[in-house]
Design a protein around this motif. Structure first.
Motif, PDB file in Angstrom:
ATOM      1  N   ASN A 170       0.731  -1.298   0.282  1.00 52.92           N
ATOM      2  CA  ASN A 170      -0.272  -0.206  -0.332  1.00 52.92           C
ATOM      3  C   ASN A 170       0.592   1.276  -0.021  1.00 52.92           C
ATOM      4  OD1 ASN A 170      -1.178   2.602   1.864  1.00 52.92           O
ATOM      5  ND2 ASN A 170      -3.121   1.008   0.994  1.00 52.92           N
ATOM      6  N   PRO A 171       1.233   2.205  -0.743  1.00 52.61           N
ATOM      7  CA  PRO A 171       1.604   3.053  -1.399  1.00 52.61           C
ATOM      8  C   PRO A 171       1.365   4.523   0.314  1.00 52.61           C
ATOM      9  CG  PRO A 171      -0.210   2.796  -2.985  1.00 52.61           C
ATOM     10  CD  PRO A 171      -0.230   2.071  -2.460  1.00 52.61           C
ATOM     11  N   ARG A 172       0.113   4.558   1.137  1.00 53.60           N
ATOM     12  CA  ARG A 172       0.725   4.963   1.652  1.00 53.60           C
ATOM     13  C   ARG A 172       1.416   4.405   3.246  1.00 53.60           C
ATOM     14  NH1 ARG A 172      -2.425   9.515   2.835  1.00 53.60           N
ATOM     15  NH2 ARG A 172      -3.365   9.154   1.541  1.00 53.60           N
ATOM     16  N   ARG A 173       1.141   3.719   3.397  1.00 53.71           N
ATOM     17  CA  ARG A 173       1.534   2.459   4.810  1.00 53.71           C
ATOM     18  C   ARG A 173       3.464   2.340   4.151  1.00 53.71           C
ATOM     19  NH1 ARG A 173      -2.233  -3.014   4.485  1.00 53.71           N
ATOM     20  NH2 ARG A 173      -3.755  -1.682   5.832  1.00 53.71           N
ATOM     21  N   PHE A 174       3.554   2.139   2.583  1.00 53.32           N
ATOM     22  CA  PHE A 174       5.388   2.613   2.180  1.00 53.32           C
ATOM     23  C   PHE A 174       6.082   3.245   2.339  1.00 53.32           C
ATOM     24  CE2 PHE A 174       8.080   3.759  -0.328  1.00 53.32           C
ATOM     25  CZ  PHE A 174       9.732   2.723  -0.498  1.00 53.32           C
ATOM     26  N   ASP A 175       4.989   4.797   2.336  1.00 51.58           N
ATOM     27  CA  ASP A 175       5.450   6.149   2.647  1.00 51.58           C
ATOM     28  C   ASP A 175       5.413   6.276   4.123  1.00 51.58           C
ATOM     29  OD1 ASP A 175       5.625   9.105   1.499  1.00 51.58           O
ATOM     30  OD2 ASP A 175       4.072   9.082   3.198  1.00 51.58           O
ATOM     31  N   ILE A 176       4.687   6.053   4.929  1.00 48.68           N
ATOM     32  CA  ILE A 176       4.978   5.799   6.454  1.00 48.68           C
ATOM     33  C   ILE A 176       6.826   4.713   7.415  1.00 48.68           C
ATOM     34  CG2 ILE A 176       4.236   5.140   8.201  1.00 48.68           C
ATOM     35  CD1 ILE A 176       1.131   5.259   7.577  1.00 48.68           C
ATOM     36  N   PHE A 177       6.541   4.003   6.445  1.00 48.27           N
ATOM     37  CA  PHE A 177       7.268   3.147   6.647  1.00 48.27           C
ATOM     38  C   PHE A 177       8.864   3.697   6.103  1.00 48.27           C
ATOM     39  CE2 PHE A 177      10.607   0.242   4.548  1.00 48.27           C
ATOM     40  CZ  PHE A 177      11.336  -0.704   5.979  1.00 48.27           C
ATOM     41  N   ALA A 178       8.866   4.001   4.780  1.00 44.57           N
ATOM     42  CA  ALA A 178       9.888   4.656   4.543  1.00 44.57           C
ATOM     43  C   ALA A 178      10.274   5.994   4.782  1.00 44.57           C
ATOM     44  CB  ALA A 178       9.603   4.855   2.672  1.00 44.57           C
ATOM     45  N   ARG A 179       9.397   6.972   5.958  1.00 46.49           N
ATOM     46  CA  ARG A 179       9.867   8.105   5.781  1.00 46.49           C
ATOM     47  C   ARG A 179      10.879   7.518   7.660  1.00 46.49           C
ATOM     48  NH1 ARG A 179       4.942  10.473   8.200  1.00 46.49           N
ATOM     49  NH2 ARG A 179       4.288  10.672   5.932  1.00 46.49           N
ATOM     50  N   TYR A 180      10.593   6.856   8.225  1.00 42.11           N
ATOM     51  CA  TYR A 180      11.592   5.767   9.429  1.00 42.11           C
ATOM     52  C   TYR A 180      12.786   5.824   9.047  1.00 42.11           C
ATOM     53  CZ  TYR A 180       7.648   8.068  12.065  1.00 42.11           C
ATOM     54  OH  TYR A 180       7.019   8.377  12.497  1.00 42.11           O
ATOM     55  N   ALA A 181      12.413   4.210   7.953  1.00 45.03           N
ATOM     56  CA  ALA A 181      13.667   3.084   6.907  1.00 45.03           C
ATOM     57  C   ALA A 181      14.832   4.422   6.079  1.00 45.03           C
ATOM     58  CB  ALA A 181      12.824   2.777   6.360  1.00 45.03           C
ATOM     59  N   THR A 194      25.244  -1.984   0.203  1.00 39.39           N
ATOM     60  CA  THR A 194      23.401  -2.510  -0.101  1.00 39.39           C
ATOM     61  C   THR A 194      22.697  -1.641   1.058  1.00 39.39           C
ATOM     62  OG1 THR A 194      24.450  -4.907   0.236  1.00 39.39           O
ATOM     63  CG2 THR A 194      21.727  -4.860   0.449  1.00 39.39           C
ATOM     64  N   ALA A 195      23.426  -0.961   2.201  1.00 40.00           N
ATOM     65  CA  ALA A 195      22.439  -0.466   2.686  1.00 40.00           C
ATOM     66  C   ALA A 195      22.605   1.521   1.613  1.00 40.00           C
ATOM     67  CB  ALA A 195      22.969   0.411   4.381  1.00 40.00           C
ATOM     68  N   LEU A 196      22.999   1.835   1.773  1.00 41.83           N
ATOM     69  CA  LEU A 196      23.211   2.869   0.784  1.00 41.83           C
ATOM     70  C   LEU A 196      22.178   2.444  -0.854  1.00 41.83           C
ATOM     71  CD1 LEU A 196      24.398   5.099  -0.879  1.00 41.83           C
ATOM     72  CD2 LEU A 196      26.335   4.016  -1.927  1.00 41.83           C
ATOM     73  N   ALA A 197      22.564   1.155  -1.352  1.00 45.34           N
ATOM     74  CA  ALA A 197      21.510   0.944  -2.554  1.00 45.34           C
ATOM     75  C   ALA A 197      19.863   1.734  -1.988  1.00 45.34           C
ATOM     76  CB  ALA A 197      22.043  -0.185  -2.835  1.00 45.34           C
ATOM     77  N   ALA A 198      19.815   0.630  -0.768  1.00 42.72           N
ATOM     78  CA  ALA A 198      18.444   0.345  -0.192  1.00 42.72           C
ATOM     79  C   ALA A 198      17.837   2.461   0.240  1.00 42.72           C
ATOM     80  CB  ALA A 198      18.234  -0.020   1.246  1.00 42.72           C
ATOM     81  N   TRP A 199      18.974   2.785   0.697  1.00 43.72           N
ATOM     82  CA  TRP A 199      18.554   4.222   1.475  1.00 43.72           C
ATOM     83  C   TRP A 199      17.751   5.014   0.018  1.00 43.72           C
ATOM     84  CZ3 TRP A 199      21.703   8.555  -0.172  1.00 43.72           C
ATOM     85  CH2 TRP A 199      21.093   9.974   0.417  1.00 43.72           C
ATOM     86  N   ILE A 200      19.165   4.815  -1.804  1.00 43.92           N
ATOM     87  CA  ILE A 200      18.450   5.423  -2.733  1.00 43.92           C
ATOM     88  C   ILE A 200      17.734   5.015  -2.936  1.00 43.92           C
ATOM     89  CG2 ILE A 200      19.358   6.114  -4.870  1.00 43.92           C
ATOM     90  CD1 ILE A 200      22.073   5.557  -3.740  1.00 43.92           C
ATOM     91  N   VAL A 201      16.910   3.809  -3.251  1.00 39.85           N
ATOM     92  CA  VAL A 201      15.936   3.362  -3.972  1.00 39.85           C
ATOM     93  C   VAL A 201      14.704   3.884  -3.212  1.00 39.85           C
ATOM     94  CG1 VAL A 201      14.413   0.884  -4.394  1.00 39.85           C
ATOM     95  CG2 VAL A 201      17.099   1.210  -4.667  1.00 39.85           C
ATOM     96  N   MET A 202      14.354   3.417  -1.623  1.00 37.21           N
ATOM     97  CA  MET A 202      13.483   4.333  -0.944  1.00 37.21           C
ATOM     98  C   MET A 202      12.766   6.097  -0.983  1.00 37.21           C
ATOM     99  SD  MET A 202      13.349   2.387   2.562  1.00 37.21           S
ATOM    100  CE  MET A 202      15.558   2.545   2.863  1.00 37.21           C
ATOM    101  N   TYR A 203      13.857   6.070  -1.346  1.00 38.14           N
ATOM    102  CA  TYR A 203      14.428   7.961  -1.410  1.00 38.14           C
ATOM    103  C   TYR A 203      13.285   8.025  -2.666  1.00 38.14           C
ATOM    104  CZ  TYR A 203      15.595  12.366  -1.310  1.00 38.14           C
ATOM    105  OH  TYR A 203      14.991  14.411  -1.700  1.00 38.14           O
TER     106      TYR A 203
END
Length: 244
Positions: free
Chosen positions: A7-18, A210-219
């Motif tokens: 769900n985009p809204r749930r992902f947005d909440i998760f990504a805000r902290y992740a 890997t953490a860098l890639a995750a950071w960029i993709v989520m952003y």
């Protein structure tokens, strides 16, 4: 977990902290990894300081394959179930994967010159990784070439899914064909054959990148979601204004 974040809204909440967590983790691990790679680990008894290229080259290769796999699976989910967030994920992964695939090729060439005596050979591993880079590039080019965004997304998804066939070729090319490229030294039967003094910085760099890639993709994903939400609100306002 995946269905929850679909769900985009749930992902947005998760990504805000992740996102900040992934960014901070990447910064710390890469800093430690660079210290261990450049200063803390000894030169190789055969390759000397040239071995230090490995600490970027190998994680870049791993991430190029992992990111393409994630892009291909996301494309399949979008193509079959029309899940828009999966398409956002695939489109966000593509440029990140292309960078890591390119970094793998560049560092491999720099490593190959003193090791093999040449910058490039049409070896099965090198050639299949070049194809992997071109698949990332082709995916991005196809999405940008068509004005119809839905058609572009579907055609790009087909290309991404077809490109999954190249992943086992990259992985097993050194086993299937004669190759100058060395075989697996970390993920192999019987455990890693690499010395612990080299394995530790390699793994730290791998986790850091890997953490860098995750950071960029989520952003990137969160930016697309926010942009689409803003456009939807703008269109709704224009529709209300026109109706008035």
């Amino acid at each position: 977990m995946i269905s929850y974040l679909a769900n985009p809204r749930r992902f947005d909440i998760f990504a805000r902290y992740a996102i900040p967590v992934a960014g901070a983790l990447a910064a710390v691990l890469i800093a430690v990894g660079l210290y261990l790679s450049l200063i803390g680990s000894p030169p190789d008894y055969q390759q000397g300081d040239t071995i230090r290229i490995m600490y970027i080259h190998v994680p870049a290769a791993w991430l190029a394959l992992a990111l393409y796999f994630a892009m291909g699976i996301s494309s399949a989910i979008f193509f079959i179930w029309r899940h828009n967030l999966a398409d956002v994920a695939a489109a966000s992964i593509a440029p990140v994967g292309m960078v890591f695939a390119g970094l793998c090729l560049i560092t491999g060439s720099l490593w190959g010159k003193p090791t093999w005596g040449t910058w490039w050979i049409w070896d099965a591993r090198l050639t299949s990784m070049l194809i992997q880079f071109l698949l990332f590039l082709g995916y991005m080019a196809l999405r940008g070439a068509l004005e119809d965004e839905k058609l572009a997304a579907r055609l790009a998804a087909i290309l991404a899914m077809a490109g999954l066939l190249n992943l086992p070729i990259v992985k097993f090319s050194v086993d299937w064909w004669a190759s100058l490229h060395q075989g697996a030294t970390v993920f192999r039967d019987g455990g890693p054959s690499i010395d612990p003094s080299q394995l530790a910085p390699l793994l730290v760099m791998a986790f850091g990148l890997t953490a860098l890639a995750a950071w960029i993709v989520m952003y990137r994903m969160r930016s697309v979601i926010m942009d689409r939400r803003a456009r939807a609100l703008s269109q709704a306002r224009e529709a209300r204004g026109g109706a008035a």
